[in-house]
Design a protein around this motif. Structure first.
Motif, PDB file in Angstrom:
ATOM      1  N   HIS A  31     -17.816  -0.464 -94.203  1.00 25.34           N
ATOM      2  CA  HIS A  31     -18.424  -1.744 -93.863  1.00 25.34           C
ATOM      3  C   HIS A  31     -19.627  -1.502 -92.976  1.00 25.34           C
ATOM      4  O   HIS A  31     -19.564  -0.695 -92.057  1.00 25.34           O
ATOM      5  N   THR A  48      -8.584   1.963 -94.587  1.00 23.13           N
ATOM      6  CA  THR A  48      -7.739   1.541 -95.700  1.00 23.13           C
ATOM      7  C   THR A  48      -7.251   2.779 -96.440  1.00 23.13           C
ATOM      8  O   THR A  48      -8.059   3.640 -96.788  1.00 23.13           O
ATOM      9  N   VAL A 105     -24.852  -9.400 -86.564  1.00 28.20           N
ATOM     10  CA  VAL A 105     -26.085  -9.020 -87.262  1.00 28.20           C
ATOM     11  C   VAL A 105     -27.244  -9.949 -86.911  1.00 28.20           C
ATOM     12  O   VAL A 105     -28.399  -9.533 -86.851  1.00 28.20           O
ATOM     13  N   PHE A 135     -20.373  -6.611 -91.588  1.00 32.06           N
ATOM     14  CA  PHE A 135     -20.947  -7.702 -92.380  1.00 32.06           C
ATOM     15  C   PHE A 135     -21.217  -7.326 -93.841  1.00 32.06           C
ATOM     16  O   PHE A 135     -21.984  -7.997 -94.523  1.00 32.06           O
ATOM     17  N   SER A 136     -20.609  -6.259 -94.322  1.00 35.42           N
ATOM     18  CA  SER A 136     -20.739  -5.984 -95.762  1.00 35.42           C
ATOM     19  C   SER A 136     -19.630  -5.039 -96.209  1.00 35.42           C
ATOM     20  O   SER A 136     -18.977  -4.405 -95.382  1.00 35.42           O
ATOM     21  N   ASP A 137     -19.421  -4.980 -97.513  1.00 38.62           N
ATOM     22  CA  ASP A 137     -18.576  -3.951 -98.118  1.00 38.62           C
ATOM     23  C   ASP A 137     -19.503  -2.904 -98.720  1.00 38.62           C
ATOM     24  O   ASP A 137     -20.344  -3.238 -99.561  1.00 38.62           O
ATOM     25  N   GLU A 138     -19.356  -1.663 -98.276  1.00 38.06           N
ATOM     26  CA  GLU A 138     -20.153  -0.588 -98.865  1.00 38.06           C
ATOM     27  C   GLU A 138     -19.212   0.291 -99.665  1.00 38.06           C
ATOM     28  O   GLU A 138     -18.350   0.969 -99.112  1.00 38.06           O
ATOM     29  N   ARG A 139     -19.371   0.248-100.977  1.00 36.20           N
ATOM     30  CA  ARG A 139     -18.449   0.992-101.840  1.00 36.20           C
ATOM     31  C   ARG A 139     -19.023   2.379-102.081  1.00 36.20           C
ATOM     32  O   ARG A 139     -20.000   2.521-102.818  1.00 36.20           O
ATOM     33  N   ARG A 185     -29.986  -4.847 -96.227  1.00 38.23           N
ATOM     34  CA  ARG A 185     -28.915  -5.831 -96.048  1.00 38.23           C
ATOM     35  C   ARG A 185     -29.233  -6.747 -94.869  1.00 38.23           C
ATOM     36  O   ARG A 185     -28.865  -7.911 -94.859  1.00 38.23           O
TER      37      ARG A 185
END
Lengths: 473, 271
Positions: B121, B261, B136, B212-216, B155
């Motif tokens: 994230h 996770t 942010v 503030f984001s999902d970084e895959r 972003r």
């Protein structure tokens, strides 16, 4: 083979040079050897054809009856699970708002329905996971995790009811419970369901590539060995004509024609089986898989819209994830959501976009597909218009108004979009089923036809040489 | 509009050219003894080259584990900056990239992504004394480090339309030096990277903890390497099922206090 290519009009002269090689001195011996050679050629054709037909059958089984249907089953499971979480979010958002009590009851009813669908699908784990131990373990882990999810969801709903909050973000205690539930769903359960769909897609792709090329290669071998058989039969015929001064041996002639017909029919069958595998894969399966994934991603993006309203603390992340998912569904090069909305309006009438719908738009092969796709795209555009309106109201600070916008037109528009998507997916599903059914139909009986034809050919060959042999008794 | 149209046409052409390569020249990562892996060399905890020249970090261990499961026996690491990754894959300089490489739809037009093997994230790192930055939006008007080829600054300034002043740098290591030297006010990138920096610099910096984001994080592969992508996904699934992923996450981020996770992420899909 050497005997056919060098028919023995002058065996005596070469006898000295080929010592050590088998020479057949007597006429009956030569006749028997020719008959055995012809029978052997029949058996080779039988073997090659049977193996190739088996490859086609295996391909149809895995693609049409095993991994293919599992893609649909796991896709439906994903939808049910994802929608459970979306309905839960909606119910928690409505809270104790009297004016929206009916909507809350409706959301909970859908939640229950999806829960029973998901549980049903998971309990039939073998239908989803086949016999693969890794996949079976995954299905079991999902079932366990779903139990934990339902417990958390129940607690969240109960705490939510007790708090009697107005429509909009619920109290922190409820949000904390929902976060636990949705994290379990999004980080643990849903990925497993989605990855099962992808696994089955991989299985289909690999089976298709291996089996289709095996069928095409086998077809060449059937033609070559078939040609050899015909040459042998014609060769025997010529040999008899020269030796015994008979013009045509009717049995051998019949065997030759029969062999020729068998090979032509086999090659044609294999060609059409390869074609049906291709149709099933490229016009049916690929789109079913892509659209199942598009549906899964669409539904989870729709849920992210609810979560965006429900949990302001994570709103930034949910908004970014929503854009990312929207881009996976239909990609236009926009830097942010506002840019995405306007580029979408600009491009959606054409086909210069990528993503799942880009792939679909660039591969129109079925009657009615274009019209069905246009319906999906129009529905998608409407859903994005609603999303823009919802976020506009939400950022102005009025979360209740944002929620009523969402529940007002938003839910109905999303359902209409989802139905259009399912209709398009089913269009491909029917093309897939048709190709698989005609593939199955084409192969029906070939387990009997092939050995039967071989036996008849061998009997004809024996019947053809028997009178010649009897001349020497 | 016309330009965009041409842009998409070119992208489509490139994508289809990539597919065309699939059957022929593309060397898949599957079934190879020797693999060249593009990694970062300046991200503590993820991809870092120490003074003896040894590569260390979560990404490095993931690359080793995935390569082992693919059947490769010999690995060569090649340092890449963020901006070099697509080019190195497309030119064939590297076979795969494991380097906190976020899967984006834009990058997917250039390369194939297996995974993600982890979802990080985006968060914010400021100087230890800075207390006014809480999320942010507080980056408005502040000097934000902008690393070439990274999506992180976008972003902030594009997706969230926050008017930060961008100060260019070529690596996040350089950003960290600039932050401490007072040349920039904030670094915003993935929590795993920032956690490594925070652990390294102690009280000099502060991890804001407002994701503030999902970084895959994907495993970047050459265009057209579908088979390799499927095999890498299988390797990642096994890595999570047998507990290796949890062990690696604990080894590299256990002491940072990050909530990691340990279940397998939702894959992007190879096709």
């Amino acid at each position: 083979m050497t005997i056919t290519t060098t028919p023995p009009p002058a065996p005596a002269r070469r006898e000295g040079r080929v010592t050590g090689r088998l020479r057949i001195r007597t006429m009956p011996g030569r006749i028997r050897a020719l008959a055995a050679l012809a029978a052997l050629a029949v058996l080779v054709v039988l073997l090659v054809t049977t193996l190739t037909v088996r490859n086609a059958r295996d391909g149809l089984r895995v693609i049409g009856h095993d991994a293919g249907p599992q893609v649909v089953a796991t896709g439906d499971l994903y939808f049910a699970l994802s929608d459970m979480d979306a309905q839960l979010a909606d119910a928690l958002l409505i809270g104790g708002d009297a004016g929206l009590a009916g909507r809350r009851a409706a959301a909970l009813k859908v939640y229950e329905q999806r829960r029973s669908e998901a549980n049903g699908a998971l309990l039939q784990g073998s239908r989803l996971a086949g016999t693969d131990p890794t996949e079976q373990r995954t299905a079991q882990e999902m079932l366990d995790a779903l139990g934990r999810y339902e417990r958390l969801a129940g607690q969240a709903l109960l705490t939510d009811e007790q708090s009697r909050h107005a429509a909009g973000p619920p109290p922190a205690a409820v949000t904390a419970l929902y976060r636990q539930a949705t994290d379990l769903m999004k980080l643990d359960i849903l990925p497993k369901a989605y990855n099962l769909t992808l696994d089955n897609g991989t299985k289909v792709r690999r089976t298709y590539e291996a089996k289709r090329s095996a069928v095409l290669r086998g077809r060449v071998w059937v033609a070559l060995t078939g040609l050899l058989l015909v040459v042998v039969l014609v060769g025997v015929q010529i040999y008899f004509a020269a030796r015994f001064r008979r013009l045509v041996n009717p049995f051998l002639a019949l065997a030759t024609v029969g062999a020729f017909v068998l090979v032509v029919v086999s090659v044609a069958l294999l060609s059409s089986e390869a074609g049906r595998l291709r149709t099933a894969k490229e016009d049916g399966f690929d789109s079913v898989l892509a659209l199942s994934r598009a549906r899964a991603i669409s539904n989870s993006a729709h849920a992210d819209e609810s979560r965006y309203l429900l949990d302001p603390g994570r709103a930034d992340t949910y908004e970014q994830v929503y854009l990312d998912k929207s881009e996976a569904i239909l990609y236009v090069p926009a830097g942010n959501l506002d840019g995405y909305y306007s580029l979408l309006d600009e491009k959606i009438g054409g086909s210069d976009f990528l993503g799942f719908y880009g792939t679909e738009a660039h591969h129109i092969t079925l009657p009615g597909q274009q019209a069905a796709l246009r319906k999906v795209l129009a529905g998608y555009q409407k859903v994005q218009h609603d999303d823009r309106a919802i976020r506009l109201v939400a950022t102005s600070g009025d979360r209740r108004a944002a929620l009523t916008t969402k529940l007002g037109g938003g839910t109905g528009d999303f359902d209409a979009y989802d139905q259009a998507l399912v209709a398009l997916k089913d269009l491909h599903g029917r093309a897939f089923d048709r190709a698989i059914a005609s593939g199955d139909h084409g192969l029906r009986g070939w387990n009997v036809i092939l050995p039967g034809a071989a036996i008849v050919l061998i009997i004809l060959i024996l019947a053809g040489v028997r009178p010649r042999l009897s001349e020497y008794r | 509009m016309r330009l965009r149209r041409i842009g998409i046409a070119v992208t489509l052409l490139l994508a289809s050219a990539g597919c065309g390569v699939a059957g022929g020249a593309t060397a898949s990562v599957s079934g190879r003894d020797h693999l060249v892996v593009g990694v970062a060399q300046d991200q503590p905890g993820l991809g870092f080259r120490d003074s003896s020249g040894t590569y260390k970090g979560f990404d490095i261990d993931v690359a080793r584990d995935v390569a082992r499961r693919l059947g490769a026996t010999h690995l060569t690491f090649k340092p890449l900056t963020s901006g070099q990754r697509e080019g190195a894959l497309r030119s064939g300089d590297v076979d795969m990239v494991v380097s906190s490489y976020s899967i984006t739809q834009e990058r997917k037009t250039q390369v194939v992504f297996a995974g993600p093997y982890y979802v990080a994230h985006q968060d914010i790192l400021v100087r230890g004394a800075e207390t006014a930055v809480r999320n942010v939006r507080d980056l408005r008007g502040r000097r934000l480090c902008q690393v070439t080829g990274s999506v992180s600054w976008r972003r902030v300034t594009e997706e969230h339309k926050i008017d930060a002043r961008l100060v260019p740098a070529s690596t996040y290591g350089e950003c960290l030096d600039d932050l401490i030297a007072g040349k920039v006010d904030a670094i915003s990138t993935d929590d795993l990277i920032l956690a490594g920096f925070a652990a390294q610099r102690g009280n000099q910096v502060r991890f804001v903890n407002a994701p503030f984001s999902d970084e895959r994080y994907g495993v970047g592969l050459r265009p057209g390497d579908i088979r390799g992508c499927e095999d890498v996904n299988k390797a990642i699934t096994e890595m999570y099922q047998d507990g290796t992923a949890a062990k690696l996450l604990k080894r590299w981020f256990g002491s940072t206090g990050l909530n990691v996770t340990t279940t397998v992420p939702q894959f992007e899909g190879c096709g």
